[in-house]
Design a protein around this motif. Structure first.
Motif, mmCIF file in Angstrom:
data_model
loop_
_atom_site.group_PDB
_atom_site.id
_atom_site.type_symbol
_atom_site.label_atom_id
_atom_site.label_comp_id
_atom_site.label_asym_id
_atom_site.label_seq_id
_atom_site.Cartn_x
_atom_site.Cartn_y
_atom_site.Cartn_z
ATOM 1 N N THR A 272 -9.664 1.631 -3.056
ATOM 2 C CA THR A 272 -9.425 1.487 -4.494
ATOM 3 C C THR A 272 -9.022 0.079 -4.914
ATOM 4 O O THR A 272 -9.365 -0.361 -6.022
ATOM 5 N N THR A 273 -8.297 -0.638 -4.057
ATOM 6 C CA THR A 273 -7.823 -1.971 -4.435
ATOM 7 C C THR A 273 -8.418 -3.091 -3.595
ATOM 8 O O THR A 273 -8.258 -4.259 -3.940
ATOM 9 N N GLY A 274 -9.049 -2.738 -2.485
ATOM 10 C CA GLY A 274 -9.600 -3.760 -1.606
ATOM 11 C C GLY A 274 -8.623 -4.281 -0.584
ATOM 12 O O GLY A 274 -8.962 -5.159 0.210
ATOM 13 N N SER A 275 -7.400 -3.757 -0.565
ATOM 14 C CA SER A 275 -6.394 -4.168 0.417
ATOM 15 C C SER A 275 -5.636 -2.945 0.899
ATOM 16 O O SER A 275 -5.282 -2.069 0.095
ATOM 17 N N PRO A 276 -5.341 -2.845 2.202
ATOM 18 C CA PRO A 276 -4.602 -1.683 2.704
ATOM 19 C C PRO A 276 -3.085 -1.805 2.548
ATOM 20 O O PRO A 276 -2.359 -0.946 3.038
ATOM 21 N N TYR A 277 -2.606 -2.850 1.877
ATOM 22 C CA TYR A 277 -1.168 -3.117 1.809
ATOM 23 C C TYR A 277 -0.644 -3.050 0.380
ATOM 24 O O TYR A 277 -1.325 -3.455 -0.573
ATOM 25 N N VAL A 278 0.603 -2.551 0.264
ATOM 26 C CA VAL A 278 1.344 -2.641 -0.989
ATOM 27 C C VAL A 278 1.908 -4.052 -1.073
ATOM 28 O O VAL A 278 2.579 -4.518 -0.144
ATOM 29 N N ALA A 279 1.642 -4.745 -2.170
ATOM 30 C CA ALA A 279 2.007 -6.158 -2.265
ATOM 31 C C ALA A 279 3.512 -6.375 -2.157
ATOM 32 O O ALA A 279 3.964 -7.330 -1.510
ATOM 33 N N ASP A 280 4.311 -5.511 -2.782
ATOM 34 C CA ASP A 280 5.762 -5.680 -2.775
ATOM 35 C C ASP A 280 6.420 -4.371 -2.353
ATOM 36 O O ASP A 280 6.978 -3.649 -3.172
ATOM 37 N N PRO A 281 6.391 -4.022 -1.057
ATOM 38 C CA PRO A 281 6.929 -2.737 -0.603
ATOM 39 C C PRO A 281 8.446 -2.689 -0.746
ATOM 40 O O PRO A 281 9.136 -3.688 -0.547
ATOM 41 N N GLY A 282 8.928 -1.502 -1.074
ATOM 42 C CA GLY A 282 10.371 -1.317 -1.212
ATOM 43 C C GLY A 282 10.895 -0.245 -0.275
ATOM 44 O O GLY A 282 11.705 -0.512 0.602
ATOM 45 N N ALA A 283 10.418 0.996 -0.464
ATOM 46 C CA ALA A 283 10.840 2.099 0.397
ATOM 47 C C ALA A 283 10.108 2.041 1.731
ATOM 48 O O ALA A 283 9.100 1.349 1.886
ATOM 49 N N VAL A 284 10.630 2.801 2.692
ATOM 50 C CA VAL A 284 10.025 2.813 4.026
ATOM 51 C C VAL A 284 8.563 3.236 3.959
ATOM 52 O O VAL A 284 7.698 2.654 4.624
ATOM 53 N N ALA A 285 8.272 4.245 3.146
ATOM 54 C CA ALA A 285 6.909 4.757 3.064
ATOM 55 C C ALA A 285 5.937 3.748 2.463
ATOM 56 O O ALA A 285 4.718 3.904 2.601
ATOM 57 N N ASP A 286 6.447 2.714 1.790
ATOM 58 C CA ASP A 286 5.566 1.704 1.182
ATOM 59 C C ASP A 286 5.031 0.716 2.212
ATOM 60 O O ASP A 286 4.005 0.074 1.975
ATOM 61 N N PHE A 287 5.715 0.569 3.334
ATOM 62 C CA PHE A 287 5.328 -0.437 4.322
ATOM 63 C C PHE A 287 4.181 0.068 5.188
ATOM 64 O O PHE A 287 4.121 1.252 5.560
ATOM 65 N N ASN A 288 3.290 -0.848 5.519
ATOM 66 C CA ASN A 288 2.180 -0.571 6.431
ATOM 67 C C ASN A 288 2.224 -1.620 7.536
ATOM 68 O O ASN A 288 1.706 -2.725 7.376
ATOM 69 N N PRO A 289 2.846 -1.310 8.677
ATOM 70 C CA PRO A 289 3.019 -2.314 9.729
ATOM 71 C C PRO A 289 1.783 -2.520 10.596
ATOM 72 O O PRO A 289 1.833 -3.270 11.567
ATOM 73 N N TYR A 290 0.674 -1.855 10.245
ATOM 74 C CA TYR A 290 -0.518 -1.933 11.077
ATOM 75 C C TYR A 290 -1.491 -2.966 10.527
ATOM 76 O O TYR A 290 -1.465 -3.300 9.338
ATOM 77 N N LEU A 291 -2.360 -3.450 11.375
ATOM 78 C CA LEU A 291 -3.377 -4.408 10.956
ATOM 79 C C LEU A 291 -4.501 -3.686 10.213
ATOM 80 O O LEU A 291 -4.622 -2.454 10.299
#
Length: 380
Positions: free
Chosen positions: A109-128
């Motif tokens: 949907t956005t072209g990126s697998p990452y949340v630009a400004d993660p806050g909560a634990v569930a927002d983070f994507n530590p994978y490549l």
């Protein structure tokens, strides 16, 4: 010390299966419910209850020589297949599955697998970025993650039943399984490097490196193996293919949002963000970072020191076989996983699975590569 451990493990694994297989399944039958009682996570508890039945049946069947193949089938079915089907149907799994599914949705949907400004634990994507592909595929990601792991091990010629049924593999395969395709591709890459296939090894290791940073140490070890067996030019070919594969998958997203990429992939796993990672097993790295002043800096320094020691050993005595390379990599990653500030027991699946090509007997022999003086002696 390394040689002593190596000789001891090879001695244990050289014993006839009849002596230890029933005891091994019985130990698993005890450990599975014990782990379920110790864990406060529902997916772990459900797995422990179901896996205990499968391991018990396997222990009984393994007492008869003719029924040992059936015992391995029972162990895999009871510890992996049935729990995986049940937990998938019930929608029970670890948080990492939600992260992978969301990263796949964001990629579409956005072209990126990452949340630009993660806050909560569930927002983070530590994978490549490569990991997001498992979130795009239809159905529960666990089936694709486990399938990729099993396929990689099968292509590497390793014995699947023992690895799939091992509790340290079966549990993450059922409840999450993020690390399994990574370590499976690492094993396959080392086997291909040992077989004298540098291009294919580079492609496989590059794909693993595009999934998670924990695969990166496999490339220099594989390159040392190729240099020792074939020389510098094949090693350069392997390195070029691996770097091109990894860069194609990672660099576009890292350059598009460097800050977001750093927060998700680098800072969060290393415990450098305000949000605490749920990976908090009481291993030395986490204990140091939590209870010792300046502990995070200490653990990072220890990580760097262990990486340098393993690198020095590889340079001083390059591995000559895929088995030796796998052992060296398993040792290095075992140290790294215990020293990471944000770590969990599940990360120990890396040294465990890498120990399969290091100590296990492959179903087919690797291709013998004769170069230089070895070729001359063979022709003499």
């Amino acid at each position: 010390m390394t040689k002593s451990v190596d000789r001891y493990l090879r001695h244990i694994l050289s014993l006839p299966h009849a002596r230890y297989e029933p005891c091994a399944w019985a130990a698993c039958a005890i450990a599975a419910p014990g782990f379920a009682l110790a864990s406060d996570l529902r997916p772990h508890q459900a797995w422990g209850a179901m896996a205990a039945v499968g391991y018990t049946v396997a222990a009984v069947l393994a007492c008869g020589a003719r029924s040992r193949p059936a015992a391995r089938v029972a162990a895999v079915a009871g510890a992996v297949v049935l729990p995986l089907g049940g937990l998938t149907a019930a929608g029970l799994g670890q948080l990492e599955l939600t992260v992978v599914e969301r990263s796949g949705h964001l990629l579409l949907t956005t072209g990126s697998p990452y949340v630009a400004d993660p806050g909560a634990v569930a927002d983070f994507n530590p994978y490549l970025p490569g990991m997001a592909l498992f979130g795009i595929l239809p159905g529960d990601p666990r089936w694709w993650l486990g399938g990729a792991f099993a396929a990689a091990l099968a292509l590497a010629g390793l014995r699947l039943a023992w690895l799939l049924a091992c509790p340290l593999v079966a549990l993450p395969l059922v409840v999450g399984g993020i690390d399994l395709p990574v370590v499976g591709l690492m094993c396959l890459g080392l086997v291909l490097a040992g077989q004298g296939r540098p291009g294919r090894a580079g492609l496989v290791l590059g794909a693993a490196a595009a999934l998670k940073w924990t695969a990166w140490p496999a490339l220099p070890v594989a390159l040392a193996l190729i240099v020792a067996r074939q020389g510098g030019r094949p090693a350069l070919r392997c390195a070029a293919v691996a770097l091109i594969t990894m860069s194609t998958a990672v660099l576009p997203f890292a350059l598009a949002d460097p800050a977001g990429f750093y927060r998700n992939v680098v800072a969060f796993p290393l415990g450098l963000t305000d949000t605490t990672s749920p990976a908090a097993s009481p291993l030395p790295g986490h204990l140091l970072a939590t209870y010792v002043p300046g502990g995070t800096v200490i653990t990072l320094a220890l990580l760097a020191a262990s990486a340098l020691l393993i690198a020095a050993s590889v340079m001083a005595r390059p591995p000559q076989t895929a088995q030796a390379a796998a052992f060296r990599l398993a040792l290095g990653l075992g140290l790294a996983m215990t020293l990471m500030p944000a770590t969990r027991f599940g990360y120990l699946v890396y040294p465990l699975v890498l120990g399969a090509p290091a100590y296990g007997t492959p179903r087919r022999r690797p291709t013998l590569i004769l170069t230089g003086e070895t070729r001359e002696k063979a022709l003499a």
